[in-house]
Design an enzyme around this catalytic site. Structure first.
Site, PDB file in Angstrom:
ATOM      1  CE1 TYR A 116      -0.812   4.139 -23.697  1.00 37.78           C
ATOM      2  CE2 TYR A 116       0.283   4.602 -21.614  1.00 37.78           C
ATOM      3  CZ  TYR A 116       0.330   4.445 -22.988  1.00 37.78           C
ATOM      4  OH  TYR A 116       1.518   4.609 -23.661  1.00 37.78           O
ATOM      5  NE  ARG A 157       3.676   3.493 -14.499  1.00 36.63           N
ATOM      6  CZ  ARG A 157       4.895   3.928 -14.157  1.00 36.63           C
ATOM      7  NH1 ARG A 157       5.477   3.450 -13.078  1.00 36.63           N
ATOM      8  NH2 ARG A 157       5.520   4.835 -14.876  1.00 36.63           N
ATOM      9  N   GLY A 193      12.874   3.165 -13.589  1.00 32.70           N
ATOM     10  CA  GLY A 193      12.489   2.877 -14.966  1.00 32.70           C
ATOM     11  C   GLY A 193      13.592   3.167 -15.950  1.00 32.70           C
ATOM     12  CB  THR A 194      14.722   6.296 -17.635  1.00 30.30           C
ATOM     13  OG1 THR A 194      14.855   7.069 -16.429  1.00 30.30           O
ATOM     14  CG2 THR A 194      13.393   6.644 -18.298  1.00 30.30           C
TER      15      THR A 194
END
Length: 218
Positions: A40, A87, A174-175
């Protein structure tokens, strides 16, 4: 077609990050995490493969990090540094990101980030696609004096060991949390985990987000 931001446009981007942080606090959040990862905008500036600029925001590590530091300055001034995390993903090649020297990148950033007194630094330790390989966490630990959070592929046992050995202060899952809505309870009970189905990530529906079974406790 995408195009590079002009230098004149960058202050507006920085101001938007600060306003977004104010909005989050006004909405009742305890803090914000600035997203400097995964291809990003901030990550596009940080890494030398996508960043082909020849102005004050390109070239050297100092220049490529300029946008990040401007954003962090604005956001911490807006809501307080104790409410701000960051992050980073120095290795992840998601969105075609790559850097010629990820160890130098994370070392430079981790050292310079100490001045911001952030709530934490959150580092992804690997690459989703295995394109880039390096051991970035020891460098981050050596250089960063604040709270360091590791992420990506940690098992509960590895996370516990890393924290006990002082390699990290915390681990983010996370996952595993996507597939296990009761992940803390499962870890405490040493119970087996549901396997996440990557085909349902970001699909926009309930499947893969709210339909994983919880641990059945008698």
């Amino acid at each position: 077609m995408p195009r590079p931001l002009t230098v004149d446009e960058i202050p507006g981007i920085v101001a938007a990050f600060a306003q977004g942080a104010r909005n989050a606090i006004a909405a009742g959040f305890d803090g914000v995490e600035v997203h400097g990862a995964n291809g990003y905008l901030i990550d596009q500036f940080l890494r030398d493969t996508p960043n082909q600029r020849t102005d004050a925001y390109g070239g050297s590590l100092e220049n490529r990090a300029r946008l990040l530091f401007e954003v962090l300055t604005a956001v911490t001034q807006a809501i307080g540094s104790e409410r701000v995390g960051l992050r980073l993903s120095p290795l992840n090649s998601f969105n075609s990101m790559k850097d010629s020297d990820p160890l130098a990148l994370i070392g430079f950033l981790a050292d310079r980030l100490n001045a911001f007194k952030l709530a934490y630094l959150h580092v992804m330790r690997a690459d989703f696609f295995g394109v880039q390989k390096a051991d970035v966490m020891p460098v981050a630990r050596e250089k960063y004096k604040g709270v360091l959070v590791g992420n990506m592929g940690y098992s509960a046992d590895e996370a516990e060991a890393a924290i006990a050995e002082g390699k990290l202060d915390a681990v983010a899952f996370g996952t595993a949390f996507l597939a296990n809505p009761d992940l803390p309870a499962r870890i405490r009970a040493k119970a087996p985990l549901n396997a996440p189905d990557s085909n349902t990530f970001y699909a926009g529906g309930a499947k893969g987000y709210t339909d994983y079974p919880t641990l059945q406790v008698a």
